[in-house]
Design an enzyme around this catalytic site. Structure first.
Site, mmCIF file in Angstrom:
data_model
loop_
_atom_site.group_PDB
_atom_site.id
_atom_site.type_symbol
_atom_site.label_atom_id
_atom_site.label_comp_id
_atom_site.label_asym_id
_atom_site.label_seq_id
_atom_site.Cartn_x
_atom_site.Cartn_y
_atom_site.Cartn_z
ATOM 1 N N HIS A 156 50.646 39.000 34.316
ATOM 2 C CA HIS A 156 50.559 39.713 35.597
ATOM 3 C C HIS A 156 50.550 38.793 36.833
ATOM 4 O O HIS A 156 51.453 38.822 37.644
ATOM 5 C CB HIS A 156 49.280 40.560 35.641
ATOM 6 C CG HIS A 156 49.110 41.505 34.513
ATOM 7 N ND1 HIS A 156 49.817 42.690 34.397
ATOM 8 C CD2 HIS A 156 48.283 41.462 33.434
ATOM 9 C CE1 HIS A 156 49.437 43.327 33.304
ATOM 10 N NE2 HIS A 156 48.517 42.616 32.693
HETATM 11 O O1 RIB Z 1 45.637 44.765 35.394
HETATM 12 C C1 RIB Z 1 45.929 43.387 35.347
HETATM 13 C C2 RIB Z 1 45.061 42.625 36.301
HETATM 14 O O2 RIB Z 1 43.696 42.773 35.929
HETATM 15 C C3 RIB Z 1 45.330 41.105 36.267
HETATM 16 O O3 RIB Z 1 45.077 40.561 37.527
HETATM 17 C C4 RIB Z 1 44.326 40.612 35.279
HETATM 18 O O4 RIB Z 1 43.976 39.241 35.507
HETATM 19 C C5 RIB Z 1 43.159 41.493 35.599
HETATM 20 O O5 RIB Z 1 42.497 40.945 36.743
#
Ligand code: RIB
Ligand code: CA
Length: 323
Positions: free
Chosen positions: A241
């Site tokens: 992500h």
């Molecule tokens: O949903 C994904 C996000 O939530 C990313 O930033 C992961 O690191 C968590 O913080």
């Protein structure tokens, strides 16, 4: 002139790769990194950030602790994804670099006041509590922020912590509502994009081929991090992500999306934290966010791998000189 950025983050293995990408890229001037409570509590994320900075050979980076709780309600964490430490998959020594005394929210406010207006980008990789609190405490800073690039939300991809909500928004929907209502230009990296940047075996092997301790740590993190999403989605690899936020600053051409109205559900128990995205422009509400939906995933991983390899090389050189 390097772009001045503040990173607000809740490491988290994917946050770690994002921080390393930023520290590996001379186009970016990291003014400071603020710990958020999210994947794991603040007591761990502030340590994790400093472990990552020391891994990168950057004990000079100013690291601040932000808020330990969301604006409203109890903190929701994600040890089930990231492990008890938040950085499971590799063991790094306890950091020796200092945690700054100043509160992270005050650092955000002070930096925006002191830097030339419109020159600082805020990169958020976790829940939006710190930025939301800063905007609520000193609303005039909104006009001084160049842009906010955030990982969070989702539309066609739905949610990941509930059927409706993505984790970063879900943890603090009130803060997210402040941020999305601030009028600051926002670039969103939602699940619709991050679910297209999967840690496939070929991509992980390319990072493993960098060799040395540095790449062992990164591969350990990726192998640990992906296991939850692979089991959940049956995908080849997990969605990486947070590095998408930094990659956008370095190569915006990797991404495409649409300026949309995005509102945050803060009331309903069923859908709290949902980013209600008006992709088809039916609401007539102001278009407050660039909702990214597509990415050149191979280009993303080529950039990430090239930059962390260069950082690893510099680290190996520094260690060789030190011996
Ligand atoms: O949903 C994904 C996000 O939530 C990313 O930033 C992961 O690191 C968590 O913080
Ligand atoms: Ca994160």
């Amino acid at each position: 002139m390097a772009e001045k950025i503040i990173i607000d983050t809740d490491p988290g293995q994917d946050d770690a790769l994002a921080i390393l990408l930023a520290l590996a890229s001379p186009e970016l001037d990291v003014l400071g990194i603020v710990a958020a409570a999210g994947n794991v509590p603040l007591s761990l994320t502030n340590v994790n950030i400093r472990k990552i900075c020391e891994l990168a050979g950057r004990p000079d980076i100013k690291v601040f602790a932000g808020c330990s709780q969301p604006m409203d309600g109890a903190l929701v964490t994600a040890e089930h994804v990231h492990g008890a430490t938040g950085l499971d998959g590799a063991d790094l020594p306890e950091p020796t670099m200092p945690l700054q005394d100043q509160h992270g929210v005050d650092f955000i406010i002070e930096t925006l006041r002191n830097e030339q207006a419109g020159t600082v980008t805020i990169c958020t990789l976790g829940p939006l509590t710190n930025l939301g609190k800063a905007l609520a405490k000193e609303p005039e800073i909104a006009g001084r922020i160049r842009q906010i690039v955030l990982m969070g939300g989702g539309c066609f991809e739905g949610g990941n912590i509930t059927p409706a909500a993505e984790f970063n928004i879900y943890v603090d929907p009130q803060a997210a509502a402040v941020v999305f209502g601030s009028g600051v230009p926002i670039v969103m990296m939602p699940l619709d994009v991050t679910h297209k940047t999967l840690t496939t075996r070929a991509r992980v092997e390319a990072i493993r081929r960098i060799g040395g301790h540095f790449s062992e740590v990164l591969v350990g993190w990726l192998d640990y991090f992906e296991r939850f999403d692979v089991a959940k989605y049956g995908s080849e690899g997990g969605p990486l992500h947070d590095p998408n936020v930094i990659a956008y600053l370095l190569k915006p051409e990797l991404y495409s999306g649409r300026l949309c109205n995005v509102e945050i559900e803060t009331e309903s128990e069923l859908t709290k934290g949902m980013t209600v995205t008006d992709w088809w422009g039916v609401s007539g509400r102001p278009k407050n966010a660039m909702f990214m939906r597509d990415v050149d995933a191979d280009g993303f991983y080529a950039l990430l791998t090239e930059r962390v390899a260069a950082l690893a090389g510099r680290q190996a050189g520094a260690r060789a000189e030190a011996t």
